[in-house]
Design a protein around this motif. Sequence first.
Motif, PDB file in Angstrom:
ATOM      1  N   ASN A   1      46.010  50.660  32.475  1.00 14.00           N
ATOM      2  CA  ASN A   1      45.154  49.606  33.017  1.00 14.00           C
ATOM      3  C   ASN A   1      44.371  48.907  31.916  1.00 14.00           C
ATOM      4  O   ASN A   1      44.186  47.687  31.935  1.00 14.00           O
ATOM      5  N   VAL A   2      43.890  49.649  30.980  1.00 11.43           N
ATOM      6  CA  VAL A   2      43.142  49.049  29.871  1.00 11.43           C
ATOM      7  C   VAL A   2      44.029  48.080  29.100  1.00 11.43           C
ATOM      8  O   VAL A   2      43.630  46.952  28.773  1.00 11.43           O
TER       9      VAL A   2
ATOM     10  N   GLY B   1      42.118  37.545  36.517  1.00 11.71           N
ATOM     11  CA  GLY B   1      41.763  38.624  35.570  1.00 11.71           C
ATOM     12  C   GLY B   1      40.514  39.353  36.000  1.00 11.71           C
ATOM     13  O   GLY B   1      40.393  40.584  35.851  1.00 11.71           O
ATOM     14  N   ALA B   2      39.502  38.562  36.550  1.00 10.86           N
ATOM     15  CA  ALA B   2      38.280  39.209  37.017  1.00 10.86           C
ATOM     16  C   ALA B   2      38.580  40.161  38.162  1.00 10.86           C
ATOM     17  O   ALA B   2      38.022  41.270  38.251  1.00 10.86           O
ATOM     18  N   GLY B   3      39.492  39.733  39.062  1.00 11.68           N
ATOM     19  CA  GLY B   3      39.849  40.611  40.182  1.00 11.68           C
ATOM     20  C   GLY B   3      40.511  41.896  39.701  1.00 11.68           C
ATOM     21  O   GLY B   3      40.223  42.994  40.195  1.00 11.68           O
ATOM     22  N   VAL B   4      41.415  41.713  38.750  1.00 11.84           N
ATOM     23  CA  VAL B   4      42.091  42.900  38.213  1.00 11.84           C
ATOM     24  C   VAL B   4      41.088  43.816  37.516  1.00 11.84           C
ATOM     25  O   VAL B   4      41.173  45.054  37.621  1.00 11.84           O
ATOM     26  N   THR B   5      40.131  43.245  36.827  1.00 13.44           N
ATOM     27  CA  THR B   5      39.123  44.051  36.113  1.00 13.44           C
ATOM     28  C   THR B   5      38.288  44.862  37.088  1.00 13.44           C
ATOM     29  O   THR B   5      38.007  46.063  36.868  1.00 13.44           O
TER      30      THR B   5
ATOM     31  N   LEU C   1      37.959  48.953  37.251  1.00 15.46           N
ATOM     32  CA  LEU C   1      36.709  49.714  37.163  1.00 15.46           C
ATOM     33  C   LEU C   1      36.552  50.668  38.330  1.00 15.46           C
ATOM     34  O   LEU C   1      36.111  51.814  38.182  1.00 15.46           O
ATOM     35  N   LEU C   2      36.895  50.146  39.538  1.00 14.17           N
ATOM     36  CA  LEU C   2      36.815  51.022  40.711  1.00 14.17           C
ATOM     37  C   LEU C   2      37.781  52.199  40.596  1.00 14.17           C
ATOM     38  O   LEU C   2      37.459  53.331  40.964  1.00 14.17           O
TER      39      LEU C   2
END
Length: 655
Positions: A14-15, A43-47, A51-52
């Motif tokens: 994921n990173v 990208g924000a959604g994937v980030t 994190l979750l």
Amino acid sequence: MPKFLVQRWHGMHNVWALVLILLLTVALALYQWVLGLIALVLGAGVTVYALLAERAFRKDLDDYVLTLSYRIKGVGNDVMGTLPFGIALYNEDREIQWHNNYLAQMAGRPNIVGLTLTDLFPGIQVPVKEKDAHRIEMTLNGRVYEMLFRTRERVLYATDITESWTIKQKYENEKLALGIVMMDNLEEVAQGMDEQQRALMLSKVTGEINEWSREYGLLLRRLSSDKYMVITNQSALRRLEQSRFELLDEVREITMDLKLPMTLSIGFASGTDNMEELGHLVQGSLDIALGRGGDQAVVKVGDRQSFYGGKSNAVEKRTRVRARVISHALRDLIKESDNIIVMGHKMPDMDAIGAAIGVVKAARQFGKEAHIVLESVNPAIVRMVDMIREDEKLYKRFVSPEQALGMIGKRTLAVVVDTHRASMVAEPKLLQQTERIVIIDHHRRSEEFIDDAVLVYMEPYASSTCELVTEVLQYIQDRIVLDVREATALLAGITVDTKSFSMRTGSRTFEAASFLRRNGADAMLIQRMLKEDLEEYIKKAQIIQHAEIYRGDIAIAVAGGTQPVTQLLIAQAADTLLTMTGIRASFVIGMRADGLVGISARSLGQINVQVVMERMGGGGHLSNAACQMQGTPQEVAAKLKKALKELEEEEGILE
């Protein structure tokens, strides 16, 4: 693969995906900003999703670790609690900080934290030196434990070894032990008896020996009219040692009404499974008992050798058969040798020098070169050496140890007189240069003995070695003629060792002296040799002045002052103290010139000073013994009193 490892693997991917999206977004923004904006939102959604997912992974991982730690701790507690040995951690004050259940059960307490090891296990010696491990055996509540100390980590392991220890003890107890019981003086006692008296005496002694064997469960078999074989085990042998072999006293007492009481010599051996070796050991033990004068028992178990009895003087042999046999054997050895080297003990006395002169005379009778090893002239022999110097031919026979080493070869006969201990001879290296060694001595045999001697003539009954050599000279060649100085030297040795024929003399002593007198021995010259200087007499009086009485009838004197004293002076002071009213034994202690502390011990015969001196590293006779040791005179005096106390508790020698 474990669950948390799989999640960790996905987390890493994921990173890398986020990094790739970020790079693509930058690239699209440079190409067209609308597409870059859309890519930024995606990208924000994937980030957020990553994190979750990472938070969920961390929670799962913590739960897994907590569960695993709890399970491991539970298993560890179960294992530590059920281990078949005890474990304890202790601090530098030896207080227990943690322990397992086994150790608490072993101590019979639910909790032993805070207790010291010495409180918990009375009598235990906790090691303090930092070694890898210390092992100690101890008994607690009827069980035997092996205590293993890891001193660096301060950890104690306790293991129950009762079963293996019991088996080992049973094996040791049942090991074979052999013994020989011999009547020392059957022929001497029986002389003059008729058959009925002889049979009655033998019946008494045999009955006592048989009763003794039944009491201790021994298998007894007669080997000859005066010798028995004993078969037993180590358990019975230990009981015999605890009894101090009371059979010796019982036989002596029941024959006390005879002119010469019957005495026994006993030899025992154990500690080896080799029957041939065991046979040699038991015969060696008996030989030592006989060599020490008889009326005693010698026990050899492994490297330990113990002596019991020896409360009476050796019985003088009435027959001279042994003297004749020894003289003929010595004559043959002299004839077969290239040359002869004679030496006595270190710091020789008149007995050693006189006996050496007698052996040289025997060698010269057969045309053999013979020399006497003399390291230095000490006060005990200075006047004798002055007399010898007057005879140039005789004086040339004396050589230094260095000169003797240059003379000795494989066919050299080395004759040792007045000692049988290799460490006591004038030059021990001489004994290593030849295989032809003869020993002539009158001292009781000690544990140390010169090995591989081809001829041994040891008679503890004799007054002196000069007496033995004089008898040998009478048989070694017909009509032997001594010159005045040779005869005087031999008679001087007898005179000194018998205190002018007042102690330890027998009929054969006077017969030897008579032979020497017939050959011109000068009694007046001997008296001049034995005269004391006024200064020496004053020193002796000062030593006697400081004597203390120990236990009512033992005189102990310590030579004071900073000046060293001679062994001769110490011996003379001991002799003088023995003449005092009420004194049964005397011990004089003094610092010698060589840095050693010398002890001279004397007794009237009721107290065996030989065993006292042997306890301190020396030896001698029942009534005349000595030793030398390191330390100060005061320290040696304290050790002497301790030895006397121990021997009184063990054997009752001061009764």
